[in-house]
Scaffold this active site. Sequence first.
Site, PDB file in Angstrom:
ATOM      1  N   HIS A   3     -11.804   1.435   8.396  1.00  0.00           N
ATOM      2  CA  HIS A   3     -11.641   2.125   6.749  1.00  0.00           C
ATOM      3  C   HIS A   3     -11.699   2.990   6.800  1.00  0.00           C
ATOM      4  O   HIS A   3     -11.814   3.735   5.369  1.00  0.00           O
ATOM      5  CB  HIS A   3     -10.506   0.764   6.243  1.00  0.00           C
ATOM      6  CG  HIS A   3     -11.771   0.785   5.256  1.00  0.00           C
ATOM      7  ND1 HIS A   3     -12.936  -0.475   5.635  1.00  0.00           N
ATOM      8  CD2 HIS A   3     -12.761   0.847   4.947  1.00  0.00           C
ATOM      9  CE1 HIS A   3     -13.883  -0.680   5.236  1.00  0.00           C
ATOM     10  NE2 HIS A   3     -13.448  -0.031   3.847  1.00  0.00           N
TER      11      HIS A   3
HETATM   12  C1  UD1 Z   1     -12.925   2.275  -1.250  1.00  0.00           C
HETATM   13  C2  UD1 Z   1     -14.857   1.981  -0.885  1.00  0.00           C
HETATM   14  C3  UD1 Z   1     -15.111   1.217   0.684  1.00  0.00           C
HETATM   15  C4  UD1 Z   1     -14.898   0.593  -0.066  1.00  0.00           C
HETATM   16  C5  UD1 Z   1     -13.251   0.241   0.696  1.00  0.00           C
HETATM   17  C6  UD1 Z   1     -13.233  -1.885   0.360  1.00  0.00           C
HETATM   18  C7  UD1 Z   1     -15.218   4.142  -2.353  1.00  0.00           C
HETATM   19  C8  UD1 Z   1     -15.175   5.553  -2.311  1.00  0.00           C
HETATM   20  N1  UD1 Z   1     -14.967   3.827  -1.039  1.00  0.00           N
HETATM   21  O1  UD1 Z   1     -12.459   2.713  -0.576  1.00  0.00           O
HETATM   22  O2  UD1 Z   1     -16.202   1.634  -0.055  1.00  0.00           O
HETATM   23  O3  UD1 Z   1     -15.188  -0.356   2.037  1.00  0.00           O
HETATM   24  O4  UD1 Z   1     -12.752   0.412  -0.535  1.00  0.00           O
HETATM   25  O5  UD1 Z   1     -11.290  -1.230   1.236  1.00  0.00           O
HETATM   26  O6  UD1 Z   1     -14.575   3.607  -3.795  1.00  0.00           O
HETATM   27  N2  UD1 Z   1      -3.890   3.202  -0.369  1.00  0.00           N
HETATM   28  C9  UD1 Z   1      -2.833   2.507  -0.596  1.00  0.00           C
HETATM   29  N3  UD1 Z   1      -3.350   1.524  -1.412  1.00  0.00           N
HETATM   30  C10 UD1 Z   1      -3.923   1.096  -1.949  1.00  0.00           C
HETATM   31  C11 UD1 Z   1      -5.339   1.359  -1.581  1.00  0.00           C
HETATM   32  C12 UD1 Z   1      -5.874   2.393  -1.177  1.00  0.00           C
HETATM   33  O7  UD1 Z   1      -2.040   2.850  -0.272  1.00  0.00           O
HETATM   34  O8  UD1 Z   1      -3.732  -0.635  -2.280  1.00  0.00           O
HETATM   35  C13 UD1 Z   1      -4.576   4.124   0.063  1.00  0.00           C
HETATM   36  C14 UD1 Z   1      -4.137   5.727  -0.494  1.00  0.00           C
HETATM   37  O9  UD1 Z   1      -3.977   6.500   0.259  1.00  0.00           O
HETATM   38  C15 UD1 Z   1      -5.811   6.019  -0.777  1.00  0.00           C
HETATM   39  C16 UD1 Z   1      -6.788   4.794   0.388  1.00  0.00           C
HETATM   40  O10 UD1 Z   1      -5.940   4.138   0.346  1.00  0.00           O
HETATM   41  O11 UD1 Z   1      -5.917   7.011  -0.762  1.00  0.00           O
HETATM   42  C17 UD1 Z   1      -8.017   5.036   0.234  1.00  0.00           C
HETATM   43  O12 UD1 Z   1      -7.991   4.065  -0.988  1.00  0.00           O
HETATM   44  P1  UD1 Z   1      -9.536   4.243  -2.125  1.00  0.00           P
HETATM   45  O13 UD1 Z   1      -9.351   2.809  -2.570  1.00  0.00           O
HETATM   46  O14 UD1 Z   1     -10.039   5.752  -2.336  1.00  0.00           O
HETATM   47  O15 UD1 Z   1     -10.822   4.388  -1.320  1.00  0.00           O
HETATM   48  P2  UD1 Z   1     -10.934   3.063   0.477  1.00  0.00           P
HETATM   49  O16 UD1 Z   1     -10.661   3.977   1.590  1.00  0.00           O
HETATM   50  O17 UD1 Z   1      -9.853   2.437   0.083  1.00  0.00           O
HETATM   51  N1  UDP Z   2     -10.769  -8.247   4.454  1.00  0.00           N
HETATM   52  C1  UDP Z   2      -9.206  -9.066   4.421  1.00  0.00           C
HETATM   53  N2  UDP Z   2      -8.055  -8.582   4.678  1.00  0.00           N
HETATM   54  C2  UDP Z   2      -8.032  -8.023   5.430  1.00  0.00           C
HETATM   55  C3  UDP Z   2      -9.676  -7.252   6.198  1.00  0.00           C
HETATM   56  C4  UDP Z   2     -10.409  -7.920   5.610  1.00  0.00           C
HETATM   57  O1  UDP Z   2      -9.040 -10.574   3.181  1.00  0.00           O
HETATM   58  O2  UDP Z   2      -7.205  -7.587   5.648  1.00  0.00           O
HETATM   59  C5  UDP Z   2     -11.822  -8.766   3.543  1.00  0.00           C
HETATM   60  C6  UDP Z   2     -12.857  -8.776   4.929  1.00  0.00           C
HETATM   61  O3  UDP Z   2     -12.519 -10.768   5.532  1.00  0.00           O
HETATM   62  C7  UDP Z   2     -14.876  -8.990   3.913  1.00  0.00           C
HETATM   63  C8  UDP Z   2     -13.434  -8.180   2.808  1.00  0.00           C
HETATM   64  O4  UDP Z   2     -11.913  -7.910   3.195  1.00  0.00           O
HETATM   65  O5  UDP Z   2     -14.215 -10.326   3.194  1.00  0.00           O
HETATM   66  C9  UDP Z   2     -14.245  -6.301   2.976  1.00  0.00           C
HETATM   67  O6  UDP Z   2     -13.766  -5.274   2.861  1.00  0.00           O
HETATM   68  P1  UDP Z   2     -13.997  -4.145   3.160  1.00  0.00           P
HETATM   69  O7  UDP Z   2     -13.547  -3.858   4.827  1.00  0.00           O
HETATM   70  O8  UDP Z   2     -12.030  -3.570   2.434  1.00  0.00           O
HETATM   71  O9  UDP Z   2     -14.562  -3.410   2.178  1.00  0.00           O
HETATM   72  P2  UDP Z   2     -16.179  -2.859   2.688  1.00  0.00           P
HETATM   73  O10 UDP Z   2     -16.545  -4.410   2.666  1.00  0.00           O
HETATM   74  O11 UDP Z   2     -16.302  -2.525   4.583  1.00  0.00           O
HETATM   75  O12 UDP Z   2     -16.300  -2.280   1.892  1.00  0.00           O
END
Ligand code: UD1
Ligand code: UDP
Length: 372
Positions: free
Chosen positions: A206
Amino acid sequence: MQPKKILTIVGARPQFIKATVVSSQFSRSSQFEEIMVHTGQHYDANMSDVFFEELGIPQPKHHLGIGSGGHGMQTGRMLEALEGVMLAEQPDWVLVYGDTNSTLAGALAAVKLHIPVAHVEAGLRSFNRQMPEEINRVLTDHASSLLFAPTQTALEQLKKEGIPDARVLWTGDVMYDAALHFGKNPTGILQTLQLEPKSYVLATIHRAENTDNLERLRTIFAAFAELAQSHPILLPLHPRTRHTLEREGIVPLGVHSGIHLLAPVGYLDMVTLTKGAALVATDSGGLQKEAFFHRVPCVTLRDETEWVELLELGWNRLAPPHSVGGLTRAFELVLGSHGSHGLEGNPYGAGDAAQRILNALDTEINEQETRA
Ligand code: UD1
Ligand code: UDP
């Protein structure tokens, strides 16, 4: 004595998981009153609600509903909304987790109002300023009054950056607390998906550096397609990745190709899937560590990692997604391997990080009152 009011800011999936163990300590203490604020950064039911339902996290008193957007817009809207909540609630401390835009907005809104900030997961660095998370971490650490470092490496880093010793404390990693607590009771997901333990690879992708760079994303999925010829790959897809794969038509891959794309799963299913995997392949910060907590070898599809201990212990191998051959070789090398064993090899603590965080907050608040 009045309990101290702690305003906890969460918004993204990993923060719900980190907050659950700390919140459960707060709920057992008469010294603190915790108010939960959800920024709404993650909002799909399987990215947010599922964690509140299954992990027993207190329902947010304030849900800001900010949603997705560019960094400036998302962070700015959070900042404005959080300022309103903080003015209304007048907390004694603000507690933030990790390195997302919700973390930075929480820290910035608080310090501007002269409310002290405590940062859980302080001191992590990738030394890659292209990553949005790196900017969020550095700024949050330098705005915080109490910094809880999950590893010795993080602790040393904060010292190198000149943060006074009195503000920094090694606590261990709250994600290890969660893994120990929730790892005891497997769910039925392996049976549902008809998977034998240790027969499959668990993958997640992601990170912006992989999803926004189509060459890297294509390389990763081409390498997964090769690996899937020998091992089925289970891939719970972050919505960000799903959107890009669909938009670019990168994944004509169904069950037949051995790559099983799933919707994001809840944490309890994720723990079960991690424990049962032969290999984890990921760019997630949290999942890299969970692979180690459950002693599953891991390939990290990034150029660097903040969790360098995993590399040193031999449970993790970095494989930057530059070429399909490079990734395939890394998968071959790591499948069936293991790092060093033994509890003394665990740099993430003993599962009592949340307790240490509460003790430190308590001590700091008492000292503040003595000084006043
Ligand atoms: C964010 C964090 C990242 C973390 C990740 C965990 C920042 C800059 N990044 O990244 O560090 O590892 O969360 O998962 O804060 N979207 C949906 N539904 C949702 C959420 C997101 O469709 O419920 C889609 C949207 O298109 C959105 C994109 O995902 O634009 C990115 O979501 P965003 O929260 O901006 O960043 P993450 O990639 O989730
Ligand atoms: N995770 C989850 N369901 C999923 C994918 C990840 O519960 O489908 C959990 C994972 O086990 C970990 C956390 O989400 O505890 C990590 O989140 P993510 O990878 O989104 O973010 P990061 O840690 O890279 O910021």
